[in-house]
Design an enzyme around this catalytic site. Structure first.
Site: not given
Length: 283
Positions: A131, A24, A39
């Protein structure tokens, strides 16, 4: 067909971070004139996965919530590498905050409730984050939280038994470890772990190896947060226990329901003595 990059549109200003599959960078959008986070995935996708990547990005880009990092653009660069362009958030991650100081119960509950609301919005759109962890939660300069990195999210209809949805081991739900079908309550389990850390400074499941952590997630009942922090109300012990239930059916039915349970605790204050009043003076 994948959208291609307009040459020289994004000017790299500095490196923000790297992971196993992506990096990133802070960048400037020279067309609009704003600072963004770009990203870039380290490996390209096959044509089929590129189309899936684009479809998912289109859905994620439509999510509008103050607690979700906004997705602005998607495409491939000159080398054929896929990228996402996202809102740049100046600040630190929740992981950084946990390392420097403890959070009050009110702030922890407020942040967790806001994040639960953001996840509920994504879940209604058919997206599982997959996540949720302190490193993917950004804290702004005015102490608001934003959930980022939906990069591994998949449509609910596409993940059952696919093995494509991955995450960080210490924040995996039991069903993720066992390779079973997942649903939005898997995100709730991970958010429960993050809330436990905010309240106690400790992880509920910890160990010296990946296997030890996974064994605890599958078999161990975490110590109630109030054992580590006696100032916490019992209601938080019950909320945490429900988030971290081994069976998804025993968790909150939705993240909206979790947020509704947390917001009253975010607003509550410790009892204080009644203000002293002066007797009236009669002339």
């Amino acid at each position: 067909m994948m959208i291609t990059l307009q040459k020289d549109r994004y000017e790299t200003l500095g490196h923000l971070g790297s992971g196993a599959t992506s990096r990133v960078d802070k960048a400037r959008d020279n067309v609009i004139g704003r600072i963004v986070a770009r990203k870039t995935f380290l490996n390209g996708f096959g044509e089929d996965l590129e189309q899936q990547f684009l479809r998912e990005a289109q859905i994620i880009g439509q999510l509008s919530d103050p607690c979700i990092v906004q997705l602005y653009d998607v495409g491939i660069d000159e080398q054929g590498t896929p990228f996402l362009v996202m809102e740049y958030v100046a600040g630190k991650t929740l992981e950084d905050h946990l390392g420097s100081s403890a959070l009050t119960a009110r702030r922890a509950c407020a942040w967790a409730a806001d994040l639960a609301g953001a996840l509920a919005l994504a879940h209604r759109a058919g997206i599982i984050h997959g996540d949720v962890k302190p490193g993917n939660i950004l804290v702004t300069a005015d102490n608001k939280v934003k959930l980022g990195d939906f990069g591994i999210a998949r449509f609910v209809s596409q993940i059952s038994g696919s093995g494509l949805l991955k995450g960080t081991p210490a924040y995996l739900a039991p069903e993720q470890i066992q390779g079973e079908p997942q649903d939005p309550r898997s995100d709730q389990f991970a958010l429960g772990i993050a809330l436990y850390q905010m309240l106690t400074g400790l992880k509920p499941f910890d160990g010296s190896s990946l296997g030890a952590v996974c064994a605890q997630i599958l078999n161990a009942d975490p110590v109630p947060p109030s054992r580590h922090n006696p100032a916490l109300p019992q209601a938080l012990d019950l909320i945490i226990a429900r988030c971290l239930a081994k069976n998804p059916k025993d968790r909150f039915a939705s993240c909206d329901e979790l947020a509704s349970a947390l917001y009253p605790l975010a607003r509550s204050r410790p009892p204080s003595a009644a203000p002293k009043t002066r007797k009236p003076i009669w002339w």
